[in-house]
Scaffold this motif. Sequence first.
Motif, PDB file in Angstrom:
ATOM      1  N   THR A 124      32.564 -55.616  40.846  1.00  0.00           N
ATOM      2  CA  THR A 124      33.481 -55.872  41.958  1.00  0.00           C
ATOM      3  C   THR A 124      33.160 -55.017  43.178  1.00  0.00           C
ATOM      4  OG1 THR A 124      35.125 -54.329  41.076  1.00  0.00           O
ATOM      5  CG2 THR A 124      35.381 -56.652  40.490  1.00  0.00           C
ATOM      6  N   GLY A 125      32.008 -54.315  43.142  1.00  0.00           N
ATOM      7  CA  GLY A 125      31.556 -53.628  44.338  1.00  0.00           C
ATOM      8  C   GLY A 125      31.538 -52.110  44.288  1.00  0.00           C
ATOM      9  N   TYR A 126      32.067 -51.515  43.249  1.00  0.00           N
ATOM     10  CA  TYR A 126      31.985 -50.062  43.149  1.00  0.00           C
ATOM     11  C   TYR A 126      30.591 -49.681  42.681  1.00  0.00           C
ATOM     12  CZ  TYR A 126      37.034 -50.064  43.628  1.00  0.00           C
ATOM     13  OH  TYR A 126      38.304 -50.242  44.100  1.00  0.00           O
ATOM     14  N   ASN A 127      30.049 -48.592  43.224  1.00  0.00           N
ATOM     15  CA  ASN A 127      28.720 -48.177  42.792  1.00  0.00           C
ATOM     16  C   ASN A 127      28.818 -47.342  41.510  1.00  0.00           C
ATOM     17  OD1 ASN A 127      29.155 -45.401  43.489  1.00  0.00           O
ATOM     18  ND2 ASN A 127      28.499 -45.796  45.587  1.00  0.00           N
ATOM     19  N   ASP A 128      27.671 -46.990  40.964  1.00  0.00           N
ATOM     20  CA  ASP A 128      27.609 -46.257  39.707  1.00  0.00           C
ATOM     21  C   ASP A 128      28.378 -44.937  39.792  1.00  0.00           C
ATOM     22  OD1 ASP A 128      26.292 -45.687  36.980  1.00  0.00           O
ATOM     23  OD2 ASP A 128      25.601 -43.988  38.191  1.00  0.00           O
TER      24      ASP A 128
END
Length: 84
Positions: free
Chosen positions: A37-41
């Motif tokens: 959903t667009g959050y990075n690692d």
Amino acid sequence: MKENEILREQISEIVKNQLENNDPPETKIIYNQLTNTGYNDFQTRQMIGQCVAVELFEIIKMSKPFDNDRYIKNLKNLPKEPFE
């Protein structure tokens, strides 16, 4: 190394191990949902780490046992901050 840095590294290691070992499986499921959903690692691991920190606080400061149900509940509520 400062205590906060040590604790941060230990929490990071717990998250890493949970993802690598798929234990609990909900950690990897939530990780995948958040990154999809667009959050990075980094952001995703930080959010999961907040859930770990809640449990560590309860164990260390409150002398309570690990509560797997609460941990899973907090994971499933991400990206909202764990409140319990």
